[in-house]
Design an enzyme around this catalytic site. Structure first.
Site, PDB file in Angstrom:
ATOM      1  N   CYS A  45       0.820  -1.214   0.000  1.00 20.39           N
ATOM      2  CA  CYS A  45       0.000   0.000   0.000  1.00 20.39           C
ATOM      3  C   CYS A  45       0.852   1.261   0.000  1.00 20.39           C
ATOM      4  O   CYS A  45       0.672   2.143  -0.826  1.00 20.39           O
ATOM      5  CB  CYS A  45      -0.938   0.005   1.209  1.00 20.39           C
ATOM      6  SG  CYS A  45      -1.964   1.480   1.291  1.00 20.39           S
ATOM      7  N   CYS A  50      -1.326   1.717  -3.068  1.00 21.63           N
ATOM      8  CA  CYS A  50      -2.341   2.752  -2.854  1.00 21.63           C
ATOM      9  C   CYS A  50      -1.788   4.169  -2.829  1.00 21.63           C
ATOM     10  O   CYS A  50      -2.288   5.061  -3.518  1.00 21.63           O
ATOM     11  CB  CYS A  50      -3.074   2.502  -1.536  1.00 21.63           C
ATOM     12  SG  CYS A  50      -3.483   0.797  -1.181  1.00 21.63           S
ATOM     13  N   LYS A  53       0.140   5.354  -6.087  1.00 26.60           N
ATOM     14  CA  LYS A  53      -0.866   5.367  -7.157  1.00 26.60           C
ATOM     15  C   LYS A  53      -1.793   6.569  -7.019  1.00 26.60           C
ATOM     16  O   LYS A  53      -2.073   7.256  -7.999  1.00 26.60           O
ATOM     17  CB  LYS A  53      -1.669   4.081  -7.114  1.00 26.60           C
ATOM     18  CG  LYS A  53      -2.847   4.034  -8.086  1.00 26.60           C
ATOM     19  CD  LYS A  53      -3.835   2.960  -7.708  1.00 26.60           C
ATOM     20  CE  LYS A  53      -4.586   3.325  -6.430  1.00 26.60           C
ATOM     21  NZ  LYS A  53      -5.525   2.254  -6.013  1.00 26.60           N
ATOM     22  N   TYR A 180      -9.125  -3.479 -11.592  1.00 28.97           N
ATOM     23  CA  TYR A 180      -9.032  -2.083 -11.161  1.00 28.97           C
ATOM     24  C   TYR A 180      -7.624  -1.526 -11.319  1.00 28.97           C
ATOM     25  O   TYR A 180      -7.454  -0.345 -11.637  1.00 28.97           O
ATOM     26  CB  TYR A 180      -9.546  -1.933  -9.723  1.00 28.97           C
ATOM     27  CG  TYR A 180      -8.660  -2.504  -8.647  1.00 28.97           C
ATOM     28  CD1 TYR A 180      -7.696  -1.714  -8.029  1.00 28.97           C
ATOM     29  CD2 TYR A 180      -8.796  -3.816  -8.224  1.00 28.97           C
ATOM     30  CE1 TYR A 180      -6.889  -2.220  -7.039  1.00 28.97           C
ATOM     31  CE2 TYR A 180      -7.995  -4.333  -7.233  1.00 28.97           C
ATOM     32  CZ  TYR A 180      -7.043  -3.531  -6.641  1.00 28.97           C
ATOM     33  OH  TYR A 180      -6.225  -4.035  -5.651  1.00 28.97           O
ATOM     34  N   GLU A 184      -7.107   1.750 -13.527  1.00 22.81           N
ATOM     35  CA  GLU A 184      -6.570   2.930 -12.849  1.00 22.81           C
ATOM     36  C   GLU A 184      -5.324   3.451 -13.561  1.00 22.81           C
ATOM     37  O   GLU A 184      -5.200   4.653 -13.815  1.00 22.81           O
ATOM     38  CB  GLU A 184      -6.245   2.595 -11.394  1.00 22.81           C
ATOM     39  CG  GLU A 184      -7.472   2.447 -10.517  1.00 22.81           C
ATOM     40  CD  GLU A 184      -7.156   1.984  -9.116  1.00 22.81           C
ATOM     41  OE1 GLU A 184      -7.998   2.184  -8.227  1.00 22.81           O
ATOM     42  OE2 GLU A 184      -6.060   1.404  -8.892  1.00 22.81           O
ATOM     43  N   HIS A 473     -27.955  20.693  -1.362  1.00 21.71           N
ATOM     44  CA  HIS A 473     -28.083  21.208  -2.729  1.00 21.71           C
ATOM     45  C   HIS A 473     -27.215  22.459  -2.908  1.00 21.71           C
ATOM     46  O   HIS A 473     -27.105  23.275  -1.997  1.00 21.71           O
ATOM     47  CB  HIS A 473     -29.550  21.561  -2.985  1.00 21.71           C
ATOM     48  CG  HIS A 473     -29.812  22.075  -4.355  1.00 21.71           C
ATOM     49  ND1 HIS A 473     -29.842  21.256  -5.469  1.00 21.71           N
ATOM     50  CD2 HIS A 473     -30.038  23.338  -4.797  1.00 21.71           C
ATOM     51  CE1 HIS A 473     -30.091  21.995  -6.540  1.00 21.71           C
ATOM     52  NE2 HIS A 473     -30.214  23.260  -6.156  1.00 21.71           N
ATOM     53  N   GLU A 478     -26.794  14.489  -3.833  1.00 23.55           N
ATOM     54  CA  GLU A 478     -28.164  14.674  -3.355  1.00 23.55           C
ATOM     55  C   GLU A 478     -29.125  13.718  -4.064  1.00 23.55           C
ATOM     56  O   GLU A 478     -30.200  13.395  -3.534  1.00 23.55           O
ATOM     57  CB  GLU A 478     -28.617  16.117  -3.555  1.00 23.55           C
ATOM     58  CG  GLU A 478     -28.786  16.555  -5.000  1.00 23.55           C
ATOM     59  CD  GLU A 478     -29.221  18.015  -5.101  1.00 23.55           C
ATOM     60  OE1 GLU A 478     -30.377  18.302  -4.763  1.00 23.55           O
ATOM     61  OE2 GLU A 478     -28.384  18.850  -5.515  1.00 23.55           O
TER      62      GLU A 478
END
Length: 490
Positions: A45, A50, A53, A180, A184, A473, A478
């Protein structure tokens, strides 16, 4: 006479899970702990996953800023991306983080061995210098490593570990894979100005994720300029003398060996480092031929259990080399436990940390604590990002009748700038119980959004409780609390 142990706990592997378990066992439970790490502290990681990256994701996203800013009245002049400047700062940050990991362990009183360790028996590990250490409990947290396909000349390509050490950015890159990691890095390199082609043998990228969500990600990748080919794979590759079409092997190809490679950049999977001198000719399963500066294999990762002596002492391994454990992360050898990617359960850093904490609570806290692998939120850092928690529409409808609430629209920020970007907000709801079984978001910062939604889904909230929440909003998210009517029932 009772066994004499050097330690209460010996941890093999200095990644996020192993470090957390070692530190907490020592600092909060007074255990005498040692940890061995053969490479760098922080593991996949922090050092090769992670963290670097995500920093590359940030860097790649700035490419769109000048054009978008112009629509808002700003005059930003784009310039070339400085890979060398970024790379130097990137590795400086990784050094800083590794230092923090070492400091945390030292502060907790954990004895550190910067060596490879293997299992000799149920309570004994052997370090690479030949010394042995005995421990009442052994925890294996060695993670995983990328693999190359069984293909002639596969050593010409790089894997994800290597991408952070490129001497320079290639002009063109072929990425093999549809998971992924492949998606990525396709988005990252495309954002940094590399001409990216991606081959995936399956029908759609991001297999296992919600079909509608991954379809939008694939569409967005193509719209951004990535030449994405599904149903395609690589069948042949070779080094060529120049970028002209067709294979033109260099004189050194026939005798290419480790002596021609940069051994200091060897990958974690034990293969020699890729030979990066000269372009690579590739032939695909559909008959296409093309030359690329770099080929990246993102074709999966295997648990790092090779040559550790595990099966010799009775630890059971699965088909891919993963360590088989029970719900308490315990192997068939009662004194040996394993956590993280090496068990191939849910291969995410926060999960490894949770497993490490559950192990400590079970073994040193006196409270048997099974690991909870249900309803784990996750994010894929493509552009746009995908955030997901719970069941996909496909999995849910196989289990029960569900209602789907889904909307896709152009977000305000990029729509104003004339971009064609679209986002997706989707809820999968049980028709019988009204519980939200899954949520899938494709949007900028979807990773940030899904962390919050994950709390609601983990808590088992119903669609009506979502509806009772007042919207913020104007925001993209939302829509998650304003979708009143299902788009379909399945």
């Amino acid at each position: 006479m009772a066994d004499k142990f050097d330690y209460d706990l010996f941890v093999i592997g200095g990644g996020s899970g192993g470090v957390r378990a070692a530190r907490v066992a020592a600092s909060e439970h007074g255990a005498k702990v040692a940890l061995a790490e053969e490479d760098r502290y922080g593991g996949t990681c922090v050092i090769r996953g992670c963290v670097p990256k995500k920093l590359m994701v940030f860097a790649s996203e700035y490419a769109r800023v000048p054009e978008e800013a112009a629509a808002y009245g700003w005059d930003f002049r784009p310039g070339p991306f400085d890979w060398h400047g970024f790379k130097g700062k990137l590795h400086g940050e990784l050094d800083r983080l590794e230092g923090i990991y070492r400091k945390l362990l030292d502060g907790a009183g954990v004895e550190m061995f910067d060596q490879r360790a293997v299992i000799k028996d149920a309570h004994t590990v052997e370090l690479s210098d030949g010394t042995t250490k005995r421990a009442k409990h052994i925890l294996i947290a060695t993670g995983g490593a990328p693999v190359r396909p069984d293909l002639p000349n596969a050593d010409l390509g790089i894997v994800s570990d290597d991408i952070f050490h490129l001497e320079q950015l290639p002009k063109s890159m072929l990425i093999i894979g549809g998971g992924y990691i492949a998606c990525e890095f396709a988005c990252i390199m495309n954002g940094l100005g590399v001409e990216v082609t991606q081959y995936y043998r399956g029908a759609q990228v991001l297999r296992g994720f919600d079909e509608e969500a991954r379809g939008l990600v694939a569409e967005s990748m193509r719209d951004s300029g990535i030449d994405l080919h599904v149903g395609s794979n690589i069948v042949e590759m070779t080094r060529v003398a120049d970028r002209k079409d067709g294979p033109q092997p260099t004189a050194s190809d026939a005798s290419m060996g480790a002596s021609t490679l940069d051994a200091s950049a060897a990958s974690d999977d034990g293969d020699v480092a890729p030979n990066r001198s000269g372009p690579i000719w590739v032939k695909s399963t559909n008959g296409g031929e093309k030359v690329f500066d770099t080929v990246l294999f993102a074709t999966g990762r295997n648990p790092s259990t090779k040559d550790m002596g595990l099966e010799d002492v009775g630890v059971k391994l699965g088909r891919r080399g993963e360590i088989v454990v029970n719900e308490y992360s315990q192997t068939d050898v009662p004194s040996i436990y394993a956590i993280g990617d090496v068990t191939d359960r849910v291969n995410l850093t926060p999960v490894a940390i949770r497993e490490g904490m559950a192990f400590v609570q079970t073994v040193f806290g006196g409270e048997p604590t099974p690991v909870d692998h249900e309803l784990i939120p996750s994010a894929i850092f493509t552009q746009p990002e995908m955030g997901t928690v719970g069941m996909s529409e496909e999995d849910a409808r196989d289990a029960e009748e569900v209602e789907i609430y889904c909307t896709s629209f152009k977000p305000m920020q990029t729509s104003f700038a004339g971009a064609s970007d679209r986002v997706l907000m989707k809820l999968v709801v049980s028709k019988e119980t009204r519980v939200v079984l899954g949520c899938h978001i494709v949007a900028p910062n979807a990773g940030e959004l899904i962390q919050m939604v994950g709390i609601a889904v983990k808590a088992g909230l119903t669609k009506e409780q979502f509806d009772a929440t007042c919207a913020v909003h104007p925001t993209m998210s939302e829509e998650l609390v304003t979708m009143r009517n299902p788009t379909r029932t399945t």
